[in-house]
Design an enzyme around this catalytic site. Structure first.
Site, PDB file in Angstrom:
ATOM      1  N   HIS A 102       3.424  31.852 119.505  1.00  0.00           N
ATOM      2  CA  HIS A 102       2.543  32.323 120.571  1.00  0.00           C
ATOM      3  C   HIS A 102       1.078  32.011 120.292  1.00  0.00           C
ATOM      4  O   HIS A 102       0.253  32.048 121.195  1.00  0.00           O
ATOM      5  CB  HIS A 102       2.690  33.838 120.754  1.00  0.00           C
ATOM      6  CG  HIS A 102       4.037  34.245 121.257  1.00  0.00           C
ATOM      7  ND1 HIS A 102       5.049  34.643 120.413  1.00  0.00           N
ATOM      8  CD2 HIS A 102       4.546  34.304 122.510  1.00  0.00           C
ATOM      9  CE1 HIS A 102       6.133  34.940 121.137  1.00  0.00           C
ATOM     10  NE2 HIS A 102       5.856  34.742 122.392  1.00  0.00           N
ATOM     11  N   HIS A 146      -9.427  36.618 117.202  1.00  0.00           N
ATOM     12  CA  HIS A 146      -9.257  38.020 116.828  1.00  0.00           C
ATOM     13  C   HIS A 146      -9.103  38.123 115.311  1.00  0.00           C
ATOM     14  O   HIS A 146      -8.172  37.543 114.736  1.00  0.00           O
ATOM     15  CB  HIS A 146      -8.022  38.615 117.515  1.00  0.00           C
ATOM     16  CG  HIS A 146      -8.160  38.722 118.993  1.00  0.00           C
ATOM     17  ND1 HIS A 146      -7.066  38.885 119.838  1.00  0.00           N
ATOM     18  CD2 HIS A 146      -9.260  38.711 119.790  1.00  0.00           C
ATOM     19  CE1 HIS A 146      -7.507  38.951 121.091  1.00  0.00           C
ATOM     20  NE2 HIS A 146      -8.820  38.846 121.079  1.00  0.00           N
ATOM     21  N   THR A 209      -2.837  43.249 122.342  1.00  0.00           N
ATOM     22  CA  THR A 209      -2.768  42.469 123.582  1.00  0.00           C
ATOM     23  C   THR A 209      -1.457  41.712 123.718  1.00  0.00           C
ATOM     24  O   THR A 209      -1.305  40.896 124.626  1.00  0.00           O
ATOM     25  CB  THR A 209      -3.942  41.484 123.688  1.00  0.00           C
ATOM     26  OG1 THR A 209      -3.839  40.502 122.648  1.00  0.00           O
ATOM     27  CG2 THR A 209      -5.280  42.217 123.592  1.00  0.00           C
ATOM     28  N   THR A 210      -0.523  41.981 122.823  1.00  0.00           N
ATOM     29  CA  THR A 210       0.823  41.418 122.895  1.00  0.00           C
ATOM     30  C   THR A 210       1.822  42.552 122.730  1.00  0.00           C
ATOM     31  O   THR A 210       1.495  43.611 122.174  1.00  0.00           O
ATOM     32  CB  THR A 210       1.064  40.368 121.793  1.00  0.00           C
ATOM     33  OG1 THR A 210       0.883  40.991 120.514  1.00  0.00           O
ATOM     34  CG2 THR A 210       0.108  39.190 121.935  1.00  0.00           C
TER      35      THR A 210
END
Length: 260
Positions: A102, A146, A209-210
């Site tokens: 990802h 991040h 955020t995942t």
């Protein structure tokens, strides 16, 4: 990751193409103490049937992705150039950079730290999204990095850095090389060199955020951007592009301009 003990340690990178190292926790507070792919039979993605609008329905474990009230990312207000963040980078961190399906993730070796708000936090990992996940007045940047940190109890603080195309940035060369390596590659992350010079910032309480979108994450997004060369952005986008969750409602939260 799943709820378990609150020890802080580094995690083996999950190499399966559809698996992302996620950080989760219990009682609403994500912690950094185990590597886990969520529901082993549940695939999530950024498009199609596994896209962000469907994450909450993919697994009971991901339910907060749709029911949570403090989700990330969010749209941020205009820069204020307010109080600078008290951030002191430690020595350059060594670790492994690899594609986890990802994003391209740097996983730090034990001992890497950053002093944030007067507290020494463990650097757990860093990764990127292209374009950015956080937006500023509705506008996305070309990319976002991040830098994920954990305190002694495993609670997470993430420093977000927005990036725009511009001059080549040598501080990112080691990390970007990992995006083109295919297999895992030894890398060095020098946070002091990779962050923008300015330390004005936005701070708010949010989530991963995942999936599993666990809430209780302290977010710090620096207002100043960094520049990356067109070649560097192209290398990252060749690995992953449009791997950004859309912005989520701010709700009753307030975006602060200093870390409290």
């Amino acid at each position: 990751m799943t709820p378990s003990s609150l020890s802080v340690r580094r995690f083996p990178l999950l190499a399966a193409p559809a698996v992302l190292l996620v950080l989760a926790g219990c009682a609403g507070t994500p912690t950094a103490d185990a590597a886990h792919d969520g529901d082993a039979g549940t695939a999530w993605s950024y498009d199609g049937a596994g896209s962000p609008e469907h994450w909450g329905a993919l697994s009971d474990e991901y339910d907060v992705c749709s029911t949570g009230t403090e989700q990330s990312p969010v749209d941020l207000p205009a820069p204020t150039k307010g109080a600078p963040l008290d951030l002191v980078a430690g020595a350059p961190a060594k670790g492994l950079t690899a594609d986890n399906g990802h994003t391209v993730q740097f996983t730090a070796d034990d001992g890497a730290t950053t002093r944030i708000g007067g507290e020494d936090l463990h650097l757990v990992q860093m990764h990127f999204h292209a374009g950015s996940e956080h937006t500023v007045r509705g506008e996305a940047a070309d990319a976002e990095f991040h830098f994920v940190h954990a305190d002694g109890k495993g609670a997470l603080t993430v420093v977000g850095v927005l990036a725009e195309q511009g001059a080549h940035n040598a501080a990112y060369d080691s990390y970007v090389a990992g995006a083109t390596a295919g297999a895992g590659r030894a890398s060095t992350v020098d946070i002091g060199a990779m962050l923008p010079e300015g330390r004005s910032h936005h701070a708010y309480s949010g989530s991963l955020t995942t999936p599993p979108c666990t809430e209780g994450v302290q977010w710090i997004v620096l207002e100043d951007t960094v520049e990356l060369g067109a070649d560097q952005l192209a290398d990252l986008e060749a690995a992953h592009v449009e791997n950004a969750r859309p912005v989520q409602p701010l709700g009753d939260r307030t975006v602060e301009h200093e870390l409290r």
